[in-house]
Design a protein around this motif. Structure first.
Motif: not given
Length: 470
Positions: A403-404, A407, A410-411, A424
């Motif tokens: 989940v982290l 996120a 996406a960034a 990432t």
């Protein structure tokens, strides 16, 4: 079939200890791992060529749409089979190793029903997504792509289940060939035929063709599995066995779905944020990176039933040996593949499309490779935790880290493009595999990484067997 139920019965008549009779020696396991490795090597090569062949019959936009559709269908298929491809690998060796073939066949029948139900429901949900308003409005082919993705998702999920079912019965070659070799070779031949006939194919037609050939490839497996299960003598599972099946399935469903799903989500994120052309390049880099983990994936095909059988008979020293040796061999090969990416990454990417040979994509490929190489150094950590009752602990780690990670992906994709996504994604893989090794060491005293060979065997035999059913 290279090994079947009658072989198991013969083995169980050998020494009075079915689990010991079914257990492979290190040399025998190495041979099986080598066979599986050769099949996986051929599979990876054919997979590479399959996507090259697909790219040859369509333009960049259509290949980007095909890549996103294939990634989406694969993503759904990981969840659609409800983890039953791992459930059979967990329970069949456990019950057959104890001589309880009635329960083994009863479990197989239950797994088939659960897998089929999950696949049908998930395929219908994909189809429904094609009719949702304001979804895919910028893509005229949206409804057709959803329909094609529904068929492909079903075929991918079912072929993965049948492969797991036959590998659980030690029918290694028969379990791997249809999906890994026959399907990919048939797809390549079909695409080359289109190229020869100067047929330019769209993403929708290519997806339907890919799915249809996969369905045809696994028809013999399907008929044999259903016939064996239907004709076998099987008793009803006890209430305790049903509860264990349900509990283990829920855990395995998550841990078998999240790691491969992350790779597909990355492609979809790039497609949504940067557009279909960069998505095609990322898709190519992600698929090429799978060569890094090729040796470990091949070894895992033979390793899974051995881990389950040895662990539940109390021989954790054997589990420690085979997992650490698997890590050592696969890590050495992964380093060689990573070096090839560093030296020849541009050439590899240009095979798909010359436009993919850029400094950005070469860097992206190497970063993906670093994350995969670290994972091989951790050994067969996924299947170890899945098959030793620690699937729930692994699931918690995967949920939090992924989940982290998603996120962050996406960034970083939005601000830094493909390189940001690669950093990432690789970091997420490194984080969850390292944490998973720590869990295995603490909970069952087994370190499946390359460092497990040097830590001694005492830890592997000094702790009681633990089963995480919470």
């Amino acid at each position: 079939m290279d090994d079947n139920i009658s072989d198991n019965k013969a083995a169980m008549a050998g020494s009075g200890n079915p689990a010991a009779d079914m257990r492979m020696s290190i040399p025998a396991l190495a041979r099986s791992g080598a066979v599986a490795g050769v099949i996986k090597l051929a599979s990876a090569g054919l997979s590479f060529l399959m996507f090259v062949a697909v790219a040859m019959v369509m333009d960049e936009r259509q290949f980007g749409l095909y890549s996103a559709t294939y990634a989406g269908a694969s993503l759904v298929s990981f969840f659609a089979s409800v983890g039953q491809q791992s459930t059979v690998l967990r329970f069949w060796p456990q019950y057959a190793g104890l001589g309880d073939l009635n329960s083994a066949h009863g479990m197989m029948a239950r797994a088939i029903l659960v897998a089929l139900l999950g696949l049908v429901v998930s395929s219908l949900l994909i189809l429904v997504a094609g009719f949702l308003p304001f979804v895919g409005g910028g893509t005229p082919e949206w409804l057709s792509l959803c329909l094609a993705a529904a068929v492909l998702s079903f075929s991918l999920g079912w072929s993965e289940f049948t492969s797991g079912a036959f590998r659980a019965k030690h029918a290694l070659i028969y379990g791997l060939l249809p999906r890994d070799i026959i399907w990919r070779a048939a797809t390549i031949a079909a695409m080359l035929g289109c190229r020869f006939l100067h047929i330019e194919m769209g993403a929708v037609a290519a997806t339907f063709l890919t799915a249809g050939l996969l369905i045809l490839s696994v028809v013999p497996q399907t008929v044999l599995l259903l016939r064996e299960t239907a004709h076998a003598e099987r008793g009803p599972l006890s209430l305790a066995q049903k509860q264990e099946f349900k509990t283990v399935t829920l855990g395995l469903w998550g841990v078998t779905s999240l790691p491969p799903a992350l790779g597909q989500v990355s492609t979809l994120l790039v497609a949504m944020i940067l557009g279909p052309v960069p998505a095609g390049a990322i898709f190519v880099a992600d698929r090429t990176t799978r060569f890094v983990a090729l040796a470990l994936n091949g070894i895992n095909q033979a390793l899974a039933p051995q881990i389950s059988s040895a662990f539940y008979s109390g021989d954790r020293a054997h589990v420690q040996r085979i997992t650490s040796l698997a890590a050592l061999g696969s890590f050495a090969i992964a380093l060689c593949v990573l070096a090839a990416f560093w030296l020849f990454g541009g050439f590899i990417l240009s095979i798909f499309n010359p436009a993919y040979d850029t400094p950005t994509m070469r860097t992206t490929l190497v970063i993906f490779g670093i994350g995969a190489t670290f994972a091989t150094a951790c050994g067969p950590i996924e299947i170890l935790l899945q098959l030793t009752g620690l699937q729930h602990a692994l699931f918690k780690v995967l949920i939090i880290v992924n989940v982290l990670g998603l996120a962050a992906t996406a960034a970083t994709t939005y601000y830094f493009g493909p390189v940001g996504a690669a950093v990432t994604i690789a970091g997420t893989v490194i984080a969850w595999t390292a944490l998973a090794v720590s869990i295995a060491r603490r909970r069952i005293g087994i370190n499946p990484s390359i460092f497990g060979l040097a830590m001694g065997k005492a830890a592997a035999v000094s702790r009681p067997v633990l089963r995480d059913r919470t």
